[in-house]
Design an enzyme around this catalytic site. Structure first.
Site, PDB file in Angstrom:
ATOM      1  N   ASN A  13       0.775  -1.480  -0.064  1.00 48.22           N
ATOM      2  CA  ASN A  13      -0.110   0.050  -0.186  1.00 48.22           C
ATOM      3  C   ASN A  13       0.963   1.371   0.002  1.00 48.22           C
ATOM      4  O   ASN A  13       2.045   1.066   0.598  1.00 48.22           O
ATOM      5  CB  ASN A  13      -0.892  -0.023   1.103  1.00 48.22           C
ATOM      6  CG  ASN A  13      -1.813   1.142   1.272  1.00 48.22           C
ATOM      7  OD1 ASN A  13      -2.340   1.505   0.266  1.00 48.22           O
ATOM      8  ND2 ASN A  13      -2.036   1.860   2.235  1.00 48.22           N
ATOM      9  N   HIS A  45       0.884   5.211   1.463  1.00 53.99           N
ATOM     10  CA  HIS A  45       0.041   6.085   2.377  1.00 53.99           C
ATOM     11  C   HIS A  45       0.648   7.531   2.441  1.00 53.99           C
ATOM     12  O   HIS A  45       1.829   7.551   2.491  1.00 53.99           O
ATOM     13  CB  HIS A  45      -0.008   5.518   3.739  1.00 53.99           C
ATOM     14  CG  HIS A  45      -0.758   6.564   4.760  1.00 53.99           C
ATOM     15  ND1 HIS A  45      -2.280   6.445   4.542  1.00 53.99           N
ATOM     16  CD2 HIS A  45      -0.560   7.103   5.524  1.00 53.99           C
ATOM     17  CE1 HIS A  45      -2.949   7.291   5.548  1.00 53.99           C
ATOM     18  NE2 HIS A  45      -1.718   7.872   6.177  1.00 53.99           N
TER      19      HIS A  45
END
Length: 207
Positions: free
Chosen positions: A106, A108
């Site tokens: 991911n 972020h």
């Protein structure tokens, strides 16, 4: 390696990953893009590159668990070695994150562990921080809490607004996400325990 990318919006990080595959920085190919929201630009980006684009609207499911189970089935149909979250705005269940532990990344927009969750640029400005940035990390059951792989830092200027700061952070997202994905697809990036390793060595996260 076969890559499945999950999105919820415009897909600018998806585009960075596709570009990385096309220019050789990533030894892999995006075989499918799945969005939990219909008619977003990221799906169009996928189709423009001949990549299968799938909508799985979370509003059609009665629980987070049933959505995640359906999402996992779609992903597994493509047999990916790597799952990439690129602006995928869903909190994932522990069952789902455990299924792809060590092969799901991911990105972020903060210097984790600072500012997990939403509104990171606003929070950094309100806190009077001197710098902000972005983190690529392995996905675990903890929200935005998996081991960091790469971070890029940007200075916060006196003139910055949320929009100007977000734009500079986004430039860095497009730079470091293909780098991290490239390491993974070369077999250099691994998750062992609660640590990200590069070439079997604990990683220096700043690039």
């Amino acid at each position: 390696m076969r890559i499945v990318v999950l999105i919820s919006g415009s897909g600018s990080n998806l585009q960075a990953i596709i570009d990385g595959c096309n220019d050789g920085r990533i030894n892999g190919s995006v075989v499918a893009v799945i969005s939990n929201r219909p008619d977003v630009k990221g799906l169009e980006r996928a189709r423009n590159h001949g990549i299968e684009a799938i909508t799985l609207d979370h509003r059609n499911f009665d629980s987070r668990e049933t959505f995640d189970a359906a999402l996992a089935q779609h992903i597994d149909n493509f047999e990916p070695e790597l799952v990439i979250l690129a602006g995928f705005m869903r909190i994932l269940t522990p069952t789902f994150t455990g299924r792809y532990l060590g092969r799901m990344l991911n990105i972020h927009p903060s210097l984790l562990p600072k500012y997990p969750g939403l509104h990171t640029h606003k929070r950094a400005l309100e806190a009077g921080d001197s710098e902000h940035g972005v983190t690529v990390h392995f996905v675990t059951a903890e929200l935005d809490g998996g081991p960091a792989v790469l971070q890029a830092r940007v200075p916060i200027l006196e003139s910055d607004t949320e929009d100007t700061l977000a734009a500079r952070v986004l430039e860095q997202e497009h730079r470091i996400y293909p780098q991290a994905a490239g390491w993974f697809c070369e077999g250099r990036l691994t998750l062992q325990g609660n640590a990200a390793l590069l070439d079997n060595t604990p990683i220096n996260t700043t690039l």
